[in-house]
Design a protein around this motif. Structure first.
Motif, PDB file in Angstrom:
ATOM      1  N   GLU A  56      -4.458  -3.656   0.395  1.00  0.00           N
ATOM      2  CA  GLU A  56      -4.921  -4.201  -0.881  1.00  0.00           C
ATOM      3  C   GLU A  56      -3.821  -4.952  -1.617  1.00  0.00           C
ATOM      4  O   GLU A  56      -4.104  -5.871  -2.385  1.00  0.00           O
ATOM      5  CB  GLU A  56      -5.444  -3.066  -1.772  1.00  0.00           C
ATOM      6  CG  GLU A  56      -6.699  -2.419  -1.260  1.00  0.00           C
ATOM      7  CD  GLU A  56      -7.140  -1.243  -2.113  1.00  0.00           C
ATOM      8  OE1 GLU A  56      -6.542  -1.002  -3.188  1.00  0.00           O
ATOM      9  OE2 GLU A  56      -8.085  -0.550  -1.696  1.00  0.00           O
ATOM     10  N   ASN A  57      -2.576  -4.536  -1.435  1.00  0.00           N
ATOM     11  CA  ASN A  57      -1.453  -5.127  -2.156  1.00  0.00           C
ATOM     12  C   ASN A  57      -0.301  -5.381  -1.180  1.00  0.00           C
ATOM     13  O   ASN A  57       0.682  -4.655  -1.185  1.00  0.00           O
ATOM     14  CB  ASN A  57      -1.027  -4.169  -3.277  1.00  0.00           C
ATOM     15  CG  ASN A  57       0.042  -4.749  -4.153  1.00  0.00           C
ATOM     16  OD1 ASN A  57       0.416  -5.905  -4.025  1.00  0.00           O
ATOM     17  ND2 ASN A  57       0.564  -3.944  -5.055  1.00  0.00           N
ATOM     18  N   GLU A  61       3.193   6.915  -7.481  1.00  0.00           N
ATOM     19  CA  GLU A  61       2.414   5.683  -7.393  1.00  0.00           C
ATOM     20  C   GLU A  61       1.963   5.537  -5.944  1.00  0.00           C
ATOM     21  O   GLU A  61       2.784   5.575  -5.029  1.00  0.00           O
ATOM     22  CB  GLU A  61       3.257   4.477  -7.803  1.00  0.00           C
ATOM     23  CG  GLU A  61       2.505   3.186  -7.796  1.00  0.00           C
ATOM     24  CD  GLU A  61       3.331   2.004  -8.270  1.00  0.00           C
ATOM     25  OE1 GLU A  61       2.807   0.882  -8.232  1.00  0.00           O
ATOM     26  OE2 GLU A  61       4.489   2.200  -8.663  1.00  0.00           O
ATOM     27  N   VAL A  62       0.664   5.392  -5.746  1.00  0.00           N
ATOM     28  CA  VAL A  62       0.100   5.242  -4.410  1.00  0.00           C
ATOM     29  C   VAL A  62      -0.236   3.772  -4.215  1.00  0.00           C
ATOM     30  O   VAL A  62      -0.989   3.189  -4.990  1.00  0.00           O
ATOM     31  CB  VAL A  62      -1.155   6.124  -4.243  1.00  0.00           C
ATOM     32  CG1 VAL A  62      -1.751   5.941  -2.853  1.00  0.00           C
ATOM     33  CG2 VAL A  62      -0.817   7.587  -4.500  1.00  0.00           C
ATOM     34  N   PHE A 102       3.289   4.740   0.190  1.00  0.00           N
ATOM     35  CA  PHE A 102       2.644   3.577   0.800  1.00  0.00           C
ATOM     36  C   PHE A 102       1.707   4.069   1.896  1.00  0.00           C
ATOM     37  O   PHE A 102       2.101   4.861   2.749  1.00  0.00           O
ATOM     38  CB  PHE A 102       3.691   2.632   1.386  1.00  0.00           C
ATOM     39  CG  PHE A 102       4.568   2.017   0.341  1.00  0.00           C
ATOM     40  CD1 PHE A 102       4.255   0.785  -0.209  1.00  0.00           C
ATOM     41  CD2 PHE A 102       5.699   2.672  -0.101  1.00  0.00           C
ATOM     42  CE1 PHE A 102       5.056   0.218  -1.180  1.00  0.00           C
ATOM     43  CE2 PHE A 102       6.513   2.115  -1.078  1.00  0.00           C
ATOM     44  CZ  PHE A 102       6.189   0.887  -1.617  1.00  0.00           C
ATOM     45  N   LYS A 103       0.464   3.572   1.847  1.00  0.00           N
ATOM     46  CA  LYS A 103      -0.560   4.051   2.771  1.00  0.00           C
ATOM     47  C   LYS A 103      -1.486   2.925   3.190  1.00  0.00           C
ATOM     48  O   LYS A 103      -1.425   1.812   2.663  1.00  0.00           O
ATOM     49  CB  LYS A 103      -1.382   5.156   2.113  1.00  0.00           C
ATOM     50  CG  LYS A 103      -2.292   4.614   1.004  1.00  0.00           C
ATOM     51  CD  LYS A 103      -3.212   5.666   0.469  1.00  0.00           C
ATOM     52  CE  LYS A 103      -4.201   5.103  -0.516  1.00  0.00           C
ATOM     53  NZ  LYS A 103      -5.367   4.480   0.091  1.00  0.00           N
ATOM     54  N   PRO A 122       4.722  -4.027  -0.848  1.00  0.00           N
ATOM     55  CA  PRO A 122       5.388  -3.391   0.297  1.00  0.00           C
ATOM     56  C   PRO A 122       6.369  -4.337   1.000  1.00  0.00           C
ATOM     57  O   PRO A 122       7.429  -3.900   1.455  1.00  0.00           O
ATOM     58  CB  PRO A 122       4.235  -3.009   1.225  1.00  0.00           C
ATOM     59  CG  PRO A 122       3.057  -2.892   0.329  1.00  0.00           C
ATOM     60  CD  PRO A 122       3.278  -3.910  -0.756  1.00  0.00           C
ATOM     61  N   ALA A 123       6.030  -5.611   1.062  1.00  0.00           N
ATOM     62  CA  ALA A 123       6.936  -6.576   1.680  1.00  0.00           C
ATOM     63  C   ALA A 123       8.242  -6.676   0.891  1.00  0.00           C
ATOM     64  O   ALA A 123       9.331  -6.738   1.470  1.00  0.00           O
ATOM     65  CB  ALA A 123       6.266  -7.945   1.777  1.00  0.00           C
TER      66      ALA A 123
END
Length: 89
Positions: free
Chosen positions: A39-40, A33-34, A6-7, A44-45
């Protein structure tokens, strides 16, 4: 086994760590997977990712280990090696 990275593109640490994590994934033949949290934001939430960079190591969708914000590349490598060793037994 899979790595989720996650970035955020504005995060300089994320930019510096990504090639290192990609190299680890390549060396251990692990899918990566990056995910850009801007963007998404929904994924992540769902994963409870609140900071970047975050690395989640998964095995069949089960989280093995999570590294967030302050971690070293050697910690990631040691975790993968240890898990692979344990899973062979």
């Amino acid at each position: 086994m899979k790595i989720e990275y996650f970035k955020n593109d504005k995060c300089n640490v994320c930019k510096a760590m990504l090639p290192k994590i990609q190299t680890i994934a390549k060396n251990f033949d692990i899918d990566i997977e990056v995910i850009d949290i801007i963007e998404n934001p929904s994924y992540p939430a769902q994963k409870l990712v609140f900071t970047v960079p975050t690395v989640i190591i998964l095995d069949e969708e089960f989280e093995i280990k999570r590294f967030a914000r302050n971690f070293s590349i050697s910690e990631v490598i040691n975790t993968i090696e240890r898990y692979l060793e344990i899973s062979k037994k």
